[in-house]
Design a protein around this motif. Structure first.
Motif, PDB file in Angstrom:
ATOM      1  N   UNK A 121      -4.441  48.567  50.567  1.00  0.00           N
ATOM      2  CA  UNK A 121      -3.587  46.920  50.907  1.00  0.00           C
ATOM      3  C   UNK A 121      -2.762  47.452  50.137  1.00  0.00           C
ATOM      4  N   UNK A 122      -2.012  46.241  49.882  1.00  0.00           N
ATOM      5  CA  UNK A 122      -0.514  46.280  49.342  1.00  0.00           C
ATOM      6  C   UNK A 122       0.157  44.769  49.319  1.00  0.00           C
ATOM      7  N   UNK A 130       3.320  54.848  51.742  1.00  0.00           N
ATOM      8  CA  UNK A 130       3.537  55.920  52.701  1.00  0.00           C
ATOM      9  C   UNK A 130       3.949  55.420  53.441  1.00  0.00           C
ATOM     10  N   UNK A 131       3.649  54.676  53.941  1.00  0.00           N
ATOM     11  CA  UNK A 131       3.693  54.770  55.641  1.00  0.00           C
ATOM     12  C   UNK A 131       3.797  52.913  56.255  1.00  0.00           C
ATOM     13  N   UNK A 132       4.319  53.807  57.418  1.00  0.00           N
ATOM     14  CA  UNK A 132       4.744  52.585  58.047  1.00  0.00           C
ATOM     15  C   UNK A 132       3.400  51.416  58.662  1.00  0.00           C
ATOM     16  N   UNK A 133       2.426  50.811  58.703  1.00  0.00           N
ATOM     17  CA  UNK A 133       1.738  50.882  58.750  1.00  0.00           C
ATOM     18  C   UNK A 133       1.197  48.829  59.460  1.00  0.00           C
ATOM     19  N   UNK A 134       0.952  48.661  60.542  1.00  0.00           N
ATOM     20  CA  UNK A 134       0.122  47.778  61.024  1.00  0.00           C
ATOM     21  C   UNK A 134      -0.780  47.025  59.924  1.00  0.00           C
ATOM     22  N   UNK A 135      -0.805  45.355  59.556  1.00  0.00           N
ATOM     23  CA  UNK A 135      -1.291  45.009  58.821  1.00  0.00           C
ATOM     24  C   UNK A 135      -0.954  43.220  58.686  1.00  0.00           C
ATOM     25  N   UNK A 136      -2.168  42.817  58.614  1.00  0.00           N
ATOM     26  CA  UNK A 136      -2.832  41.441  57.845  1.00  0.00           C
ATOM     27  C   UNK A 136      -3.068  41.474  56.460  1.00  0.00           C
TER      28      UNK A 136
END
Length: 214
Positions: A35-36, A19-25
């Motif tokens: 994770x998603x 439910x949040x915009x996050x930096x991801x790799x």
């Protein structure tokens, strides 16, 4: 949805996770991060480099760089770097976190753990290729600038140093601002300072530094 207006390296996106915009790799989780759909959260509260990116510092990373990472610890940040970069040499001296670093490297062909002391680059100079694109340093010890200067031998002429200075590792009694200024003065022996920014609110008494070779 990913955002394209930020200066993010290829392979790093801002994703909606929990439910949040996050930096991801993209990659296997390492430290229990949310994770998603194959994307793993890059938590800036646990990563100095993640904080530098969140704060909009001009990191210069575009993806697929050759990286020398000094102070890899258990692999929290360097695993994210290896998710988007090219060959990533991860230097860590302490045996206990190095075990976790080795585990993180099992699923990452580009992550190359080196159980060495970052203060002694001559001990791994035969392994690290010359002219790396970026040196990323997060070494919690006295003499952080000296470590960066000694490892400058590996940096390409147009490469960048991305350094997180921990004031309390240098001097627990002096004001962080004074510690930072002394550290920058020492760095100027070998580097030109391009940008500095305190890493609050993510990391107290830390300074993010972007520098290039003189």
């Amino acid at each position: 949805m990913s955002e394209t207006s930020e200066r993010l390296p290829a392979g790093v996106e801002r994703r909606s996770i929990e439910g949040r915009s996050r930096l991801a790799t993209r990659g296997e989780p390492v430290y229990g991060e949310p994770t998603a759909d194959g994307w793993r959260t890059w938590d800036p509260n646990r990563s100095k480099l993640g904080a530098m990116i969140e704060l909009g510092m001009d990191h210069g990373l575009v993806g697929d760089e050759t990286v020398l990472y000094l102070g890899a610890a258990a692999g929290t940040t360097v695993s994210h770097v290896a998710d988007f970069a090219g060959p990533t040499y991860a230097v860590e001296f302490a045996a206990r976190p190095a075990r976790d670093l080795l585990s993180a490297a099992e699923t990452r062909d580009r992550l190359i753990p080196l159980l060495k002391d970052a203060r002694r680059p001559e001990t791994y100079g035969h392994v690290v290729e010359a002219d790396v694109d970026a040196i990323i340093q997060d070494v919690a010890t006295r003499g952080q600038a000296a470590v960066a200067v000694r490892n400058a031998r590996f940096l390409a002429p147009d490469g960048r140093l991305l350094l997180a200075v921990k004031a309390r590792s240098e001097d627990v009694t002096d004001a962080p601002a004074a510690v930072f200024e002394r550290t920058l003065d020492r760095l100027r022996d070998r580097y030109e300072i391009r940008e500095t920014e305190r890493l609050d609110p993510y990391h107290e008494d830390h300074l993010g530094v972007i520098a290039t070779l003189r």
